[in-house]
Write an enzyme that holds these catalytic residues in place. Structure first.
Site, PDB file in Angstrom:
ATOM      1  N   ASN A 264      39.704  57.788  40.605  1.00  0.00           N
ATOM      2  CA  ASN A 264      39.023  56.784  40.846  1.00  0.00           C
ATOM      3  C   ASN A 264      39.551  56.631  42.484  1.00  0.00           C
ATOM      4  O   ASN A 264      40.200  55.043  42.395  1.00  0.00           O
ATOM      5  CB  ASN A 264      38.492  56.082  39.774  1.00  0.00           C
TER       6      ASN A 264
ATOM      7  N   LYS B 282      38.389  54.407  44.560  1.00  0.00           N
ATOM      8  CA  LYS B 282      37.611  53.424  44.817  1.00  0.00           C
ATOM      9  C   LYS B 282      36.875  53.034  45.814  1.00  0.00           C
ATOM     10  O   LYS B 282      36.557  54.540  46.638  1.00  0.00           O
ATOM     11  CB  LYS B 282      38.010  51.767  44.460  1.00  0.00           C
TER      12      LYS B 282
ATOM     13  N   HIS C  25      32.802  50.444  35.085  1.00  0.00           N
ATOM     14  CA  HIS C  25      33.160  50.021  35.987  1.00  0.00           C
ATOM     15  C   HIS C  25      33.368  48.382  35.305  1.00  0.00           C
ATOM     16  O   HIS C  25      33.030  47.765  35.852  1.00  0.00           O
ATOM     17  CB  HIS C  25      34.421  50.178  37.011  1.00  0.00           C
TER      18      HIS C  25
ATOM     19  N   GLU D 144      34.753  46.176  37.842  1.00  0.00           N
ATOM     20  CA  GLU D 144      34.795  45.976  39.321  1.00  0.00           C
ATOM     21  C   GLU D 144      33.223  45.692  39.038  1.00  0.00           C
ATOM     22  O   GLU D 144      32.830  44.934  39.813  1.00  0.00           O
ATOM     23  CB  GLU D 144      35.439  46.588  39.889  1.00  0.00           C
TER      24      GLU D 144
ATOM     25  N   GLU E  75      39.859  50.886  29.557  1.00  0.00           N
ATOM     26  CA  GLU E  75      41.300  50.801  30.937  1.00  0.00           C
ATOM     27  C   GLU E  75      40.630  48.215  30.630  1.00  0.00           C
ATOM     28  O   GLU E  75      40.324  48.239  30.881  1.00  0.00           O
ATOM     29  CB  GLU E  75      40.124  50.253  32.014  1.00  0.00           C
TER      30      GLU E  75
ATOM     31  N   GLY F 283      45.716  48.290  38.637  1.00  0.00           N
ATOM     32  CA  GLY F 283      46.138  47.908  39.973  1.00  0.00           C
ATOM     33  C   GLY F 283      46.934  46.810  39.560  1.00  0.00           C
ATOM     34  O   GLY F 283      48.038  46.114  40.248  1.00  0.00           O
TER      35      GLY F 283
ATOM     36  N   SER G 116      47.238  51.563  35.660  1.00  0.00           N
ATOM     37  CA  SER G 116      48.655  51.288  36.235  1.00  0.00           C
ATOM     38  C   SER G 116      49.141  52.525  35.880  1.00  0.00           C
ATOM     39  O   SER G 116      50.700  52.818  35.444  1.00  0.00           O
ATOM     40  CB  SER G 116      49.462  50.430  36.384  1.00  0.00           C
TER      41      SER G 116
END
Length: 254
Positions: A10, A12, A97, A99, A167, A173, A213
């Site tokens: 991904n 992003k 997701h 985000e 996730e 991240g 990560s």
């Protein structure tokens, strides 16, 4: 039951330049064909870079969209329909997701509607679930994942083309990765949820990725867990060494 591993990258809202898209796509083509025959690999570029990536990536590496609209084509400025994604070569779409949920207000209802549009267009779904750090510390990991996943389970038309990506938000991240035991516990519980709500065949078929990560260094221990069927990779998929994650998964499949 042995399931075919699936690795997604991904990107992003990255990278900044078309030149970097071209460089990464070329680097990913170094993965040998015998390896790609054993696993599924998907790259999720930004919408504006999908065509460029698709034109370079070799056969065996699929391209997906990071998001689609709840609508079809029409007077919806700035939106991207599932049918449009398919027309430019996308085979998969990310939905839910963290985000999108946290920063853009994507609701449970939105995710269900998007899954419907994606399936109608003949594309596969990678459906993301995961908990915040405070939710994990409160012992609510499975409760949170169930609340995100349960609304969409009755809508799944084909379990071969519906993938769940676990996730944990606290690991995305941050450089902090769930231990293989933590990840396996969550994956096992998600699979059991599918079993309870849909049935044995769906639970045995559905592939569940881990995301958070993931690196070439930590992926081997994770992929050996019985309910981890692959990875949804973020930052590490923006490096040429993403191929090492693919190679490590392939090695574990042999």
């Amino acid at each position: 039951m042995k399931r075919r591993s699936i690795i997604g990258g991904n990107w992003k809202c990255n990278p900044e330049t078309l030149e970097t898209v071209q460089q990464l796509s070329t680097a990913f083509n170094e993965v040998e064909a015998p390896g790609l025959a054993k696993v599924d690999v998907i790259v999720f570029p930004s919408a504006i870079h999908v065509c460029a990536a698709r034109s370079i990536l070799k056969e065996g590496i699929a391209v997906g969209a990071q998001n689609v609209s709840v609508t079809d084509c029409g007077a919806f400025t700035g939106e991207l329909s599932a049918k449009m994604a398919r027309s430019v070569g996308c085979q998969w779409v990310l939905v839910g997701h963290s985000e999108r949920r946290a920063k853009f207000g994507e609701t449970f209802q939105d995710t269900v509607a998007k899954v419907g549009k994606i399936q109608e267009s003949g594309l596969g779904v990678v459906f993301c679930v995961g908990e915040l750090l405070e939710e994990r510390e409160a012992g609510r990991t499975i409760e949170v994942c169930a609340s995100q996943l349960s609304p969409v389970l009755p809508k799944v038309a084909n379990w071969q083309s519906f993938v769940i990506a676990y996730e944990p938000v606290w690991a995305i991240g941050t450089g902090v990765v769930a231990t293989k035991e933590q990840a396996q516990e969550a994956h096992q519980a998600i699979r059991e949820l599918v079993r309870e709500q849909v049935g044995e065949e769906a639970a045995n078929t559905v592939r569940i990725q881990y995301g958070g990560s993931v690196t070439p260094e930590n992926c081997a221990g994770l992929i050996q867990q019985p309910d981890i069927d692959g990875f949804l990779v973020g930052g590490a998929s923006l490096k040429p060494t993403f191929t090492k994650i693919i190679d490590n998964v392939v090695s574990c499949c042999e």
